[in-house]
Design a protein around this motif. Structure first.
Motif, mmCIF file in Angstrom:
data_model
loop_
_atom_site.group_PDB
_atom_site.id
_atom_site.type_symbol
_atom_site.label_atom_id
_atom_site.label_comp_id
_atom_site.label_asym_id
_atom_site.label_seq_id
_atom_site.Cartn_x
_atom_site.Cartn_y
_atom_site.Cartn_z
ATOM 1 N N ALA A 87 0.814 -1.219 0.000
ATOM 2 C CA ALA A 87 0.000 0.000 0.000
ATOM 3 C C ALA A 87 0.842 1.262 0.000
ATOM 4 N N SER A 88 2.125 1.146 0.372
ATOM 5 C CA SER A 88 2.889 2.377 0.553
ATOM 6 C C SER A 88 3.633 2.807 -0.707
ATOM 7 N N LEU A 89 3.478 2.053 -1.793
ATOM 8 C CA LEU A 89 4.084 2.464 -3.060
ATOM 9 C C LEU A 89 2.970 2.697 -4.073
ATOM 10 N N ASN A 90 2.959 3.880 -4.686
ATOM 11 C CA ASN A 90 1.951 4.208 -5.690
ATOM 12 C C ASN A 90 2.044 3.219 -6.856
ATOM 13 N N ARG A 141 0.647 13.594 -9.127
ATOM 14 C CA ARG A 141 1.419 12.382 -9.335
ATOM 15 C C ARG A 141 0.820 11.169 -8.640
ATOM 16 N N ASP A 142 0.193 11.391 -7.484
ATOM 17 C CA ASP A 142 -0.265 10.242 -6.715
ATOM 18 C C ASP A 142 -1.770 10.041 -6.805
ATOM 19 N N LEU A 151 -9.797 -2.284 -16.515
ATOM 20 C CA LEU A 151 -9.054 -1.327 -15.690
ATOM 21 C C LEU A 151 -9.181 -1.581 -14.208
ATOM 22 N N PHE A 162 0.427 5.332 0.515
ATOM 23 C CA PHE A 162 1.405 5.966 -0.368
ATOM 24 C C PHE A 162 1.237 7.485 -0.419
ATOM 25 N N ARG A 205 1.773 18.490 -6.141
ATOM 26 C CA ARG A 205 2.488 17.379 -6.743
ATOM 27 C C ARG A 205 1.856 16.048 -6.338
ATOM 28 N N HIS A 238 4.115 -3.643 -8.731
ATOM 29 C CA HIS A 238 3.417 -4.934 -8.714
ATOM 30 C C HIS A 238 4.283 -6.073 -9.221
ATOM 31 N N GLU A 239 5.432 -5.742 -9.793
ATOM 32 C CA GLU A 239 6.310 -6.794 -10.310
ATOM 33 C C GLU A 239 7.280 -7.314 -9.258
ATOM 34 N N PHE A 260 7.412 -1.614 -12.307
ATOM 35 C CA PHE A 260 6.339 -1.110 -11.453
ATOM 36 C C PHE A 260 6.291 -1.940 -10.177
ATOM 37 N N ASN A 307 -4.381 7.721 -10.114
ATOM 38 C CA ASN A 307 -5.143 6.614 -9.549
ATOM 39 C C ASN A 307 -6.652 6.782 -9.693
ATOM 40 N N ARG A 323 5.831 -4.512 -17.890
ATOM 41 C CA ARG A 323 4.529 -4.055 -18.368
ATOM 42 C C ARG A 323 3.874 -3.185 -17.309
ATOM 43 N N GLY A 324 3.559 -1.978 -17.670
ATOM 44 C CA GLY A 324 2.922 -1.061 -16.734
ATOM 45 C C GLY A 324 1.449 -1.356 -16.593
ATOM 46 N N PRO A 325 0.784 -0.689 -15.645
ATOM 47 C CA PRO A 325 -0.644 -0.927 -15.439
ATOM 48 C C PRO A 325 -1.479 -0.597 -16.677
ATOM 49 N N TRP A 326 -1.062 0.419 -17.442
ATOM 50 C CA TRP A 326 -1.838 0.780 -18.639
ATOM 51 C C TRP A 326 -1.733 -0.309 -19.682
ATOM 52 N N ARG A 342 1.037 3.189 -9.749
ATOM 53 C CA ARG A 342 1.107 3.714 -11.109
ATOM 54 C C ARG A 342 2.436 4.402 -11.420
ATOM 55 N N ARG A 343 3.388 4.285 -10.506
ATOM 56 C CA ARG A 343 4.678 4.926 -10.800
ATOM 57 C C ARG A 343 5.780 3.876 -10.808
ATOM 58 N N THR A 381 -1.069 -3.417 -19.266
ATOM 59 C CA THR A 381 -1.783 -4.595 -18.799
ATOM 60 C C THR A 381 -3.277 -4.450 -19.067
ATOM 61 N N THR A 441 -8.341 5.858 -13.987
ATOM 62 C CA THR A 441 -9.032 4.668 -14.496
ATOM 63 C C THR A 441 -10.539 4.868 -14.407
#
Lengths: 330, 340
Positions: free
Chosen positions: A104-107, B244-245, B329, B227, B240, A154-155, A152, B249, B15-18, A109-110, B20, B252
């Motif tokens: 939970a502590s890492l975003n 960014r955060d 998504l 996060f 920011r 999740h990997e 990312f 999120n 592979r990023g979330p997008w 999407r980054r 995927t 989606t």
């Protein structure tokens, strides 16, 4: 003795729950009540207690993620208890935090690179290439590979993610790191790796830790001093050995007796103190000693008068009316 | 440890979330088909000027005296009525010849097919732009309310509640009736009464609470997430953190809203246009064409049916696409997959 890095003086934190219109009206949760201690540079202070005793709240108050209800926080001589979030910002590079849940502590999407570079981008004017080099260096320090930077969160496995969180926390060479149950969410084998990494980093980077945990064996291994918390206050504090070998508070005794002993013969001889009942609700804490409802040696005085934590030896303090009447279990 | 890292390095690219989500979407056959249908409709509507030029008709002027060339015969577009007392004229029915009154003519002798394509262009444009308007304001309000909380949240939430208290159509119709009559003048922005921007603005604003509410809820939850706390602990400034955060999120959710809101907006636009308070004549939209066909329902049903079918297909495609997007998504969608 040198000057303390962090001084916590009589800190209290209360949350209000519900609204005027809910059935029980506004209720006040007494999460922290009269917490005081100091942390010396270079040491590791272990904070232990059952879940819900206010350990994490204390960690978040120290890092000023929460505002204090009352009390004082002094960091390296400066009073930080009333600073606004904006005023806190320059100090943030000196106090960092590692969270319990590495998921939970890492975003999500980054990329790892951006997660670790975030403090560098915010606090320094380093050029991109320089940041890239620093990120690789940090990944190497925490035992990850430089090519992990483009991935990312999740990997990664839980342990690897916690390493990312640690890399982020040490990016700015902080002085104090609050570790909020950094290994509780991890497998036991991975726990050892992370604990070793933290010990290694402490030595290399001259860090001071506040290590929050409910796992006593981990705390004993990492801490120089230990503070035992119960229902929002510290009931006993002392060196790791004192706490484990000569616990003075009945609550500490119960906690220590619950630690599994690897040696079966030794376990047979040790008496196990089992506490009855549940932790009272912090919404309506019991009068007198907070622990009297579950204390095996509670007397009339405990129900009325709240014991003050007093020194009972070098670097040792306990909040109990009858610390000497305690039956020694070891 | 080394083994794990080895297998990780073996994957060619992370592979990023997008990426995927895109892969998951492309695996959903219904969604891909819906996307194909929708793109096809958009392309056909974009070809409206080409069709009109090729058919040599002007879909925006009356051509009551035009002549249609069918099977070597010249037939007038407006035929003498053969029903009832034989009074008045009935426009020609579908010829089923592309570029030659394919779907017949309307009361003004205009080519319905050409109007259908031009009308589709307007309907899609209004639905799309209104979606942009809705999402823009909803994101702005939802982010501000959820992130800053306190008095800002109270003000925004109560404002949205007031908007929400009106039935959507009642609000849209009343706004339209007032604004169509006199246009909109907001100081810097002035919208003429006949402009397409009027229905875009009205439809866009009416749906803002429906999107802003869920966005606010999500931001509220994200605000308390570890996060975001971590970012605050790192000393990251609020703007920011928002950029960014939080925004990435909720994006989606915003994307899932796009096709769903477009479908909803398209229906609302048709309703307003059908009531003559949306797109103004001689301009067309699928709603106005249905209205044109209303009086011809018994003699030339195709005039009203064709735009109706167009709306149904488009809205259906958008909804199926929306479902697919949500499944792709939303990470929890695994639980809900019913199709095997």
């Amino acid at each position: 003795m040198s000057t303390p890095l962090l001084e916590v003086v009589d800190v209290a934190k209360r949350f209000s729950v519900g609204t005027r219109f809910s059935r029980q009206g506004v209720r006040i949760v007494h999460a922290l009540d009269g917490v005081s201690f100091t942390v010396m540079p270079g040491e590791t202070l272990g904070l232990v207690g059952e879940s819900g005793c206010g350990k994490s709240t204390l960690g978040r108050c120290i890092t000023r993620l929460y505002d204090l209800t009352s009390g004082r926080l002094r960091f390296a001589g400066t009073d930080i208890s009333l600073l606004s979030q904006r005023q806190m910002r320059p100090l943030r590079r000196r106090i960092q935090m590692v969270f319990q849940d590495p998921y939970a502590s890492l975003n999500p999407r980054r990329r790892v690179r951006d997660l670790i570079a975030e403090p560098l981008r915010v606090h320094t004017s380093m050029a991109d290439a320089e940041i890239g080099r620093r990120v690789s260096e940090l990944l190497d320090i925490v035992g990850l590979k430089p090519d992990h930077a483009m991935r990312f969160p999740h990997e990664f496995s839980g342990g690897q993610r916690q390493r990312i969180g640690i890399a982020r926390a040490i990016a700015l060479n902080p002085e104090l790191i609050v570790l909020d149950e950094p290994v509780s969410a991890l497998d036991v084998s991975v726990q050892a790796q992370i604990v070793n990494l933290l010990a290694d980093l402490q030595e290399r980077l001259n860090l001071t830790y506040i290590f929050i945990a409910h796992d006593l064996s981990v705390v004993r291994q990492v801490s120089t001093r230990i503070a035992v918390m119960y229902l929002g206050s510290i009931v006993e504090m002392g060196s790791a050995d004192d706490i484990f070998l000569r616990p003075a508070h009945p609550y500490t005794q119960a906690l220590i007796s619950a630690v599994p002993v690897p040696d079966l013969a030794a376990q047979g001889s040790a008496k196990r103190i089992v506490l009855t009942g549940d932790v009272p609700s912090p919404v309506n804490p019991p009068p007198g000693c907070r622990f009297h409802t579950r204390c095996p040696i509670a007397q009339e005085r405990c129900r009325v008068e709240r014991p003050v934590r007093t020194d009972c030896g070098p670097g040792r303090s306990v909040a109990c009316h009858f610390p000497n009447d305690v039956v020694h279990t070891s | 440890m080394t083994v794990a890292s080895g297998t990780l390095s073996a994957t060619p690219k992370s592979r990023g979330p997008w990426a995927t989500a895109l892969r998951r979407l492309l695996r959903d056959r219904a969604a891909v088909f819906a996307l194909f249908i929708f793109v096809l409709i958009v392309v056909l509507c974009l070809l409206a000027p080409v069709y009109a030029a090729w058919a040599n008709t002007d879909p925006f002027t009356s051509t009551l005296d035009a002549v249609v060339h069918i099977n070597g015969q010249d037939v007038p577009v407006m035929e003498q009525s053969t029903e009832g007392l034989g009074l008045g004229y009935t426009p020609i029915g579908p010829t089923w010849q592309i570029g030659n009154y394919f779907l017949g003519a309307d009361n003004q002798g205009r080519d319905v097919m050409a109007r259908l394509l031009y009308g589709g262009l307007n309907s899609l444009l209004i639905a799309g732009m209104a979606t942009v308007v809705t999402l823009f304001f909803a994101t702005l309000l939802g982010l501000a309310a959820g992130f800053f909380g306190g008095i800002i949240d109270t003000l925004i939430s109560r404002f949205l509640d007031i908007l929400w208290a009106f039935p959507v159509y009642l609000l849209a119709i009343s706004l339209s009736i007032v604004l169509i009559a006199q246009g909109l003048n907001l100081g810097i922005i002035t919208i003429e009464s006949g402009s397409l921007w009027l229905p875009i603005f009205i439809i866009g604003v009416v749906y803002v609470p429906y999107v802003a509410r869920p966005i606010r809820g999500q931001v509220l939850a994200l605000r308390e997430s570890d996060f975001v706390l971590a970012a605050i602990g790192l000393g990251v400034p609020s703007y920011r953190i928002l950029l960014r955060d939080i925004l990435p999120n909720v994006s989606t959710t915003l994307i899932v809203f796009v096709p769903i809101m477009m479908a909803l907006n398209m229906i609302t636009e048709s309703a307003l246009s059908f009531l003559s308070i949306g797109v103004q004549p001689p301009d067309a939209s699928w709603g106005t064409i249905i209205q044109d066909g209303q009086n011809l329902l018994y003699t030339r049903p195709m005039v009203a049916l064709a735009p109706g079918i167009a709306i149904v297909i488009t809205v259906l495609a958008l909804n199926v696409l929306g479902d697919g997007l949500r499944d792709a998504l939303d990470p929890r969608s695994k639980i809900r997959i019913g199709r095997s």
